[in-house]
Scaffold this motif. Structure first.
Motif, PDB file in Angstrom:
ATOM      1  N   SER A 153     -59.688 -52.733 -53.832  1.00 27.15           N
ATOM      2  CA  SER A 153     -58.998 -52.851 -52.769  1.00 27.15           C
ATOM      3  C   SER A 153     -58.003 -54.202 -52.808  1.00 27.15           C
ATOM      4  CB  SER A 153     -59.998 -53.382 -51.662  1.00 27.15           C
ATOM      5  OG  SER A 153     -60.649 -52.120 -51.202  1.00 27.15           O
ATOM      6  N   SER A 154     -56.859 -53.766 -52.300  1.00 33.14           N
ATOM      7  CA  SER A 154     -55.748 -55.048 -52.096  1.00 33.14           C
ATOM      8  C   SER A 154     -55.391 -54.930 -50.651  1.00 33.14           C
ATOM      9  CB  SER A 154     -54.594 -54.810 -53.214  1.00 33.14           C
ATOM     10  OG  SER A 154     -53.479 -55.663 -52.907  1.00 33.14           O
ATOM     11  N   LEU A 155     -55.287 -56.254 -49.941  1.00 32.36           N
ATOM     12  CA  LEU A 155     -55.049 -56.322 -48.676  1.00 32.36           C
ATOM     13  C   LEU A 155     -53.793 -55.709 -48.524  1.00 32.36           C
ATOM     14  CD1 LEU A 155     -56.380 -59.753 -47.565  1.00 32.36           C
ATOM     15  CD2 LEU A 155     -57.548 -57.443 -47.400  1.00 32.36           C
ATOM     16  N   SER A 156     -52.697 -55.596 -49.435  1.00 34.18           N
ATOM     17  CA  SER A 156     -51.319 -55.218 -49.151  1.00 34.18           C
ATOM     18  C   SER A 156     -51.416 -53.483 -48.947  1.00 34.18           C
ATOM     19  CB  SER A 156     -50.524 -55.418 -50.501  1.00 34.18           C
ATOM     20  OG  SER A 156     -51.141 -54.590 -51.461  1.00 34.18           O
ATOM     21  N   TYR A 157     -52.416 -52.901 -49.557  1.00 34.66           N
ATOM     22  CA  TYR A 157     -52.602 -51.467 -49.350  1.00 34.66           C
ATOM     23  C   TYR A 157     -52.795 -51.334 -47.979  1.00 34.66           C
ATOM     24  CZ  TYR A 157     -52.611 -50.819 -54.593  1.00 34.66           C
ATOM     25  OH  TYR A 157     -52.190 -50.758 -55.616  1.00 34.66           O
ATOM     26  N   LEU A 158     -53.562 -51.969 -47.337  1.00 37.12           N
ATOM     27  CA  LEU A 158     -53.875 -51.977 -45.851  1.00 37.12           C
ATOM     28  C   LEU A 158     -52.892 -51.982 -44.967  1.00 37.12           C
ATOM     29  CD1 LEU A 158     -57.283 -53.719 -45.872  1.00 37.12           C
ATOM     30  CD2 LEU A 158     -56.939 -51.473 -46.024  1.00 37.12           C
ATOM     31  N   HIS A 159     -51.658 -52.867 -45.374  1.00 38.16           N
ATOM     32  CA  HIS A 159     -50.548 -52.929 -44.680  1.00 38.16           C
ATOM     33  C   HIS A 159     -49.761 -51.540 -44.796  1.00 38.16           C
ATOM     34  CE1 HIS A 159     -51.110 -57.038 -43.060  1.00 38.16           C
ATOM     35  NE2 HIS A 159     -51.401 -57.490 -44.130  1.00 38.16           N
ATOM     36  N   ARG A 160     -49.690 -51.339 -46.254  1.00 38.11           N
ATOM     37  CA  ARG A 160     -48.659 -50.047 -46.544  1.00 38.11           C
ATOM     38  C   ARG A 160     -49.059 -48.712 -46.069  1.00 38.11           C
ATOM     39  NH1 ARG A 160     -48.317 -51.213 -52.681  1.00 38.11           N
ATOM     40  NH2 ARG A 160     -47.034 -49.300 -52.700  1.00 38.11           N
ATOM     41  N   LEU A 161     -50.501 -48.468 -46.136  1.00 43.11           N
ATOM     42  CA  LEU A 161     -51.115 -47.135 -45.964  1.00 43.11           C
ATOM     43  C   LEU A 161     -51.414 -47.006 -44.462  1.00 43.11           C
ATOM     44  CD1 LEU A 161     -52.848 -46.686 -49.209  1.00 43.11           C
ATOM     45  CD2 LEU A 161     -50.605 -45.889 -48.830  1.00 43.11           C
ATOM     46  N   PRO A 162     -51.297 -45.799 -44.106  1.00 43.09           N
ATOM     47  CA  PRO A 162     -51.444 -45.550 -42.584  1.00 43.09           C
ATOM     48  C   PRO A 162     -53.083 -45.448 -42.131  1.00 43.09           C
ATOM     49  CG  PRO A 162     -50.715 -43.501 -43.553  1.00 43.09           C
ATOM     50  CD  PRO A 162     -51.109 -44.694 -44.660  1.00 43.09           C
ATOM     51  N   PHE A 163     -54.031 -46.099 -42.423  1.00 46.09           N
ATOM     52  CA  PHE A 163     -55.428 -46.108 -42.184  1.00 46.09           C
ATOM     53  C   PHE A 163     -55.679 -46.400 -40.769  1.00 46.09           C
ATOM     54  CE2 PHE A 163     -55.871 -47.093 -46.873  1.00 46.09           C
ATOM     55  CZ  PHE A 163     -56.369 -45.755 -47.248  1.00 46.09           C
ATOM     56  N   THR A 164     -56.592 -45.773 -40.306  1.00 46.70           N
ATOM     57  CA  THR A 164     -57.089 -46.225 -38.947  1.00 46.70           C
ATOM     58  C   THR A 164     -58.455 -46.874 -38.877  1.00 46.70           C
ATOM     59  OG1 THR A 164     -57.882 -43.740 -38.830  1.00 46.70           O
ATOM     60  CG2 THR A 164     -55.468 -44.253 -38.002  1.00 46.70           C
ATOM     61  N   SER A 165     -59.237 -46.585 -39.908  1.00 49.08           N
ATOM     62  CA  SER A 165     -60.707 -47.000 -39.877  1.00 49.08           C
ATOM     63  C   SER A 165     -60.958 -47.617 -41.170  1.00 49.08           C
ATOM     64  CB  SER A 165     -61.570 -45.903 -39.385  1.00 49.08           C
ATOM     65  OG  SER A 165     -61.417 -45.243 -38.373  1.00 49.08           O
ATOM     66  N   LEU A 166     -62.042 -48.665 -41.267  1.00 52.98           N
ATOM     67  CA  LEU A 166     -62.254 -49.065 -42.467  1.00 52.98           C
ATOM     68  C   LEU A 166     -63.944 -48.945 -42.461  1.00 52.98           C
ATOM     69  CD1 LEU A 166     -60.907 -52.429 -44.071  1.00 52.98           C
ATOM     70  CD2 LEU A 166     -63.461 -52.036 -43.765  1.00 52.98           C
ATOM     71  N   LYS A 167     -64.512 -48.393 -43.509  1.00 54.00           N
ATOM     72  CA  LYS A 167     -65.864 -48.225 -43.550  1.00 54.00           C
ATOM     73  C   LYS A 167     -66.414 -49.277 -44.859  1.00 54.00           C
ATOM     74  CE  LYS A 167     -67.947 -44.307 -43.122  1.00 54.00           C
ATOM     75  NZ  LYS A 167     -68.547 -43.152 -43.178  1.00 54.00           N
ATOM     76  N   ILE A 168     -67.326 -50.109 -44.169  1.00 56.13           N
ATOM     77  CA  ILE A 168     -67.938 -51.105 -44.781  1.00 56.13           C
ATOM     78  C   ILE A 168     -69.040 -50.617 -45.767  1.00 56.13           C
ATOM     79  CG2 ILE A 168     -69.341 -53.428 -44.786  1.00 56.13           C
ATOM     80  CD1 ILE A 168     -68.119 -53.784 -42.191  1.00 56.13           C
ATOM     81  N   ASP A 169     -69.065 -50.828 -46.869  1.00 58.62           N
ATOM     82  CA  ASP A 169     -70.070 -50.182 -47.942  1.00 58.62           C
ATOM     83  C   ASP A 169     -71.511 -50.652 -47.654  1.00 58.62           C
ATOM     84  OD1 ASP A 169     -70.507 -48.519 -50.536  1.00 58.62           O
ATOM     85  OD2 ASP A 169     -71.397 -50.276 -50.948  1.00 58.62           O
ATOM     86  N   ARG A 170     -72.259 -49.537 -47.710  1.00 59.53           N
ATOM     87  CA  ARG A 170     -73.764 -49.882 -47.559  1.00 59.53           C
ATOM     88  C   ARG A 170     -74.198 -51.079 -48.394  1.00 59.53           C
ATOM     89  NH1 ARG A 170     -76.555 -45.514 -47.334  1.00 59.53           N
ATOM     90  NH2 ARG A 170     -74.617 -44.052 -47.372  1.00 59.53           N
ATOM     91  N   SER A 171     -73.795 -51.479 -49.575  1.00 58.87           N
ATOM     92  CA  SER A 171     -74.357 -52.531 -50.314  1.00 58.87           C
ATOM     93  C   SER A 171     -73.900 -53.990 -49.678  1.00 58.87           C
ATOM     94  CB  SER A 171     -73.669 -52.599 -51.557  1.00 58.87           C
ATOM     95  OG  SER A 171     -72.238 -52.772 -51.495  1.00 58.87           O
ATOM     96  N   PHE A 172     -73.050 -54.073 -48.816  1.00 57.57           N
ATOM     97  CA  PHE A 172     -72.683 -55.182 -48.015  1.00 57.57           C
ATOM     98  C   PHE A 172     -73.912 -55.340 -46.844  1.00 57.57           C
ATOM     99  CE2 PHE A 172     -68.582 -54.635 -50.113  1.00 57.57           C
ATOM    100  CZ  PHE A 172     -68.593 -55.989 -50.559  1.00 57.57           C
ATOM    101  N   VAL A 173     -73.969 -54.070 -46.223  1.00 54.28           N
ATOM    102  CA  VAL A 173     -75.189 -53.983 -45.018  1.00 54.28           C
ATOM    103  C   VAL A 173     -76.503 -54.221 -45.648  1.00 54.28           C
ATOM    104  CG1 VAL A 173     -76.179 -52.705 -43.332  1.00 54.28           C
ATOM    105  CG2 VAL A 173     -73.636 -52.572 -43.782  1.00 54.28           C
ATOM    106  N   ALA A 174     -76.794 -53.953 -46.682  1.00 48.70           N
ATOM    107  CA  ALA A 174     -78.022 -54.146 -47.464  1.00 48.70           C
ATOM    108  C   ALA A 174     -78.203 -55.485 -47.710  1.00 48.70           C
ATOM    109  CB  ALA A 174     -78.343 -53.325 -48.844  1.00 48.70           C
ATOM    110  N   ALA A 175     -77.283 -56.332 -47.842  1.00 49.64           N
ATOM    111  CA  ALA A 175     -77.276 -57.738 -48.149  1.00 49.64           C
ATOM    112  C   ALA A 175     -77.204 -58.827 -46.956  1.00 49.64           C
ATOM    113  CB  ALA A 175     -76.089 -57.879 -49.221  1.00 49.64           C
ATOM    114  N   LEU A 176     -77.298 -58.086 -46.059  1.00 46.60           N
ATOM    115  CA  LEU A 176     -77.293 -58.825 -44.650  1.00 46.60           C
ATOM    116  C   LEU A 176     -78.393 -59.808 -44.833  1.00 46.60           C
ATOM    117  CD1 LEU A 176     -76.065 -56.654 -41.787  1.00 46.60           C
ATOM    118  CD2 LEU A 176     -75.061 -58.935 -42.588  1.00 46.60           C
ATOM    119  N   PHE A 177     -79.348 -59.344 -44.990  1.00 48.39           N
ATOM    120  CA  PHE A 177     -80.707 -60.063 -45.020  1.00 48.39           C
ATOM    121  C   PHE A 177     -81.510 -60.160 -46.215  1.00 48.39           C
ATOM    122  CE2 PHE A 177     -80.180 -58.709 -40.615  1.00 48.39           C
ATOM    123  CZ  PHE A 177     -80.109 -60.013 -40.115  1.00 48.39           C
TER     124      PHE A 177
END
Length: 632
Positions: free
Chosen positions: A535-559
């Protein structure tokens, strides 16, 4: 011009007529002279006349034969000149050699110094003399109907020219050759063309390296030598890691120049006896004949990898390519050339799966994986043919209210009595390209399900559909998506297309245009598995996304295991804040505990999905379990 030709022809006819009259007058005078001479000697008149006629006949017929012979020689010489051939005549007994002017002209000599066989042999290329002598001897012995030989002869400039020499021997009653005559033709240009064609047949036109056909010959020779000497042969399969992205983004011309630079650098790093070949595309193979052991082979492979790690300056661009290398050894890993090549190729793909930029040896486990992959591919093809796939739907909920918001369509495969997990068959479908027809099936059936829900449920639900990067490669994905929505009469706003981060590596050209068109038609676009790839933040500016899905690995690392905040507790709030600043909706995947759900709600995650709230189930079970239980 026509008048000149007529004048020349008339003159020739007058000359020929004059010659004929002169011959007749000379014959008559000779006849009278003989008659008077015989009469002077006192011979009877009848004898006088008979002898005179006989002598006259012999003289005239001999002259005619000589004249015909000379005419034949002139005609032959004219034909030889027209054919640009050179004439020669040779006495096999005395070894005397007579050559025509044209033969000397072909070789660039102004004077004839070719008096015998020895002088001629001195001009013949040393590598061709044995063949030339053998061919001459075969014809002299009567074993061939004529003499024909192609060989090289040194010209006056010192350059060797190719000639084709042909001839035939004249034999006595015993069959012994006493004369041999023939001609030579300059075939230098033909030989050059033949050499060029032979070179192109065995070499890569872009880099000049041996191609896979010449490599096969060299490899066969190396294996034969190793077998005889009890030695080893190593094969290194090289695949450039980032060449395709460079080629697609900067153009094929630069890509060609880069491949030439890679070939030049690799050639410079070869050790004695090693052979570099271009397999095709961005793949190269290094043959290491007679290598002394696996350690040395791996050391040489790593040295080649190191050569490719420094940047290339191509057409003013600083380019980093890197490579994945696979190693296989004869006879340890394979007993023949074909298996050795396959094993090195398999090892290279293992290096690429490990992230590239490394060297991998072939192992028996890799062979098992290849066999498994081949079996899985065959089963997938049957599944496509027989329609053995199903769609299950995992619910998505509003995190703040807990209300059912939509579903993600997930592919499931029931093969006979076995449920095959997606992580087993999806990678094979991606590698083989079967993901394209499978993806079309998913797109059509998920859109049809969205249409049924629209007609039967009390409120609309959004349908999330996963797209593979390979579905974009054909160039007509846009048409297929729009056709499916139109065919089932679904509001485009109810369809959300999920795209993985690997798609961002191709965030140029037609792919981006297709995404923008889909967005303009009202469909939503979600960036799936955010944070796990490139991922590059510049892509999020250039491409017409409406949603961003956080990967399950980050959710599993909450606790952590003790219930304390983990790494995800710091990362997810930052991701949510960034996404909201870009007006992107945030969806959390893999929610499995109530503590995770509470924390995600507190930091403002918009939607969530996971086993805690609902597992993927077939369509009927989804309606029964989640729609009926919705608190709306």
């Amino acid at each position: 011009m026509a008048m000149n030709l007529l004048a020349t022809d008339s003159a020739a006819r007058l000359l020929a007529g004059g010659r004929a009259i002169a011959v007749r007058v000379a014959g008559l005078l000779l006849l009278v002279l003989l008659f008077l001479l015989f009469r002077h000697w006192g011979w009877p008149p009848g004898v006088h006349l008979a002898l005179a006629v006989v002598f006259l006949y012999v003289a005239v017929s001999t002259g005619a034969q000589v004249q015909r012979l000379r005419a034949t020689q002139r005609a032959y010489q004219l034909a030889m000149q027209a054919a640009h051939d050179g004439f020669w005549d040779w006495d096999p007994v005395s070894k005397r050699l007579d050559v025509g002017h044209r033969l000397l002209e072909i070789l660039g000599y102004s004077q004839n110094f070719l008096l015998d066989t020895h002088a001629w042999l001195a001009l013949v290329h040393p590598d061709d003399r044995a063949h030339y002598n053998r061919t001459v001897a075969e014809h002299l012995k009567g074993r061939t109907p004529f003499f024909y030989c192609e060989y090289r002869v040194r010209s006056h400039s010192g350059e060797y020219r190719w000639i084709a020499s042909r001839g035939i021997a004249v034999r006595d009653r015993r069959g012994v050759a006493y004369q041999m005559s023939g001609s030579v033709t300059d075939i230098t240009e033909r030989k050059r063309h033949e050499a060029q064609i032979a070179y192109l047949a065995e070499h890569d036109q872009l880099t000049g390296l041996p191609n896979r056909f010449l490599l096969a010959e060299r490899l066969a020779d190396a294996l034969t030598a190793a077998t005889a000497a009890g030695g080893q042969v190593a094969l290194v399969f090289i695949d450039l890691d980032r060449f395709k992205d460079i080629n697609d983004s900067l153009g094929h011309r630069l890509g060609d120049h880069l491949l030439q630079a890679v070939a030049e650098r690799l050639v410079g790093g070869l050790a004695n006896g090693e052979v570099l070949a271009r397999q095709g595309g961005d793949e190269f193979i290094v043959l290491m004949p007679g290598v002394a052991g696996r350690e040395l082979a791996e050391s040489r492979a790593r040295a080649l990898l190191e050569l490719l790690e420094s940047p290339f300056v191509t057409d003013g661009n600083h380019l980093h390519v890197g490579a994945s290398l696979g190693l296989s050894m004869f006879p340890d890993d394979a007993a023949d050339a074909e298996q050795l090549l396959r094993n090195a190729d398999t090892a290279m793909y293992a290096a690429k799966r490990d992230g590239g930029g490394t060297v991998r040896w072939h192992t028996p486990e890799m062979k098992e994986r290849v066999l498994h992959r081949a079996s899985m591919e065959a089963r997938l093809r049957r599944a496509i043919e027989h329609g053995s796939f199903e769609l299950h739907y995992q619910p998505q909920f509003e995190t703040a209210t807990g209300r059912l918001f939509g579903a993600e369509a997930l592919l499931r495969w029931h093969d006979g009595d076995e449920w095959i997990a997606p992580d087993r068959f999806i990678p094979v479908a991606e590698e083989t390209g079967l993901i394209v027809p499978i993806g079309d099936w998913v797109l059509d059936n998920a859109t049809a399900c969205a249409a049924r829900w629209r007609d039967s449920l009390p409120y609309p639900l959004r349908m999330a559909i996963n797209l593979s990067p390979r579905q974009f490669w054909s160039g007509d994905l846009l048409v297929r998506v729009l056709a499916a929505v139109e065919r089932h009469g679904v509001d485009p706003a109810l369809i959300e297309l999920e795209i993985t981060e690997s798609m961002l590596l191709r965030a140029e050209g037609d792919h981006v245009a297709a995404l923008r068109t889909l967005r303009q038609r009202g469909m939503r676009l979600a960036l799936d598995d955010f944070g796990t790839g490139y991922s590059s933040l510049s892509y999020l500016h250039r491409l017409p996304f409406t949603s961003l899905k956080i990967d399950r690995s980050f959710v599993a690392a909450l606790f952590d295991d003790d219930g304390n905040y983990g790494d995800g507790a710091a990362l997810i709030p930052a991701i949510v804040a960034m996404a909201h600043s870009l007006e992107l909706e945030v969806v959390a995947e893999g929610v499995e505990t109530s503590a995770q759900l509470v924390h995600l709600s507190e930091i403002g995650v918009d939607l969530h999905q996971g086993f805690y709230s609902g597992r993927p189930v077939p369509e009927a079970a989804f309606v029964r379990q989640f729609v009926a239980a919705d608190r709306r």
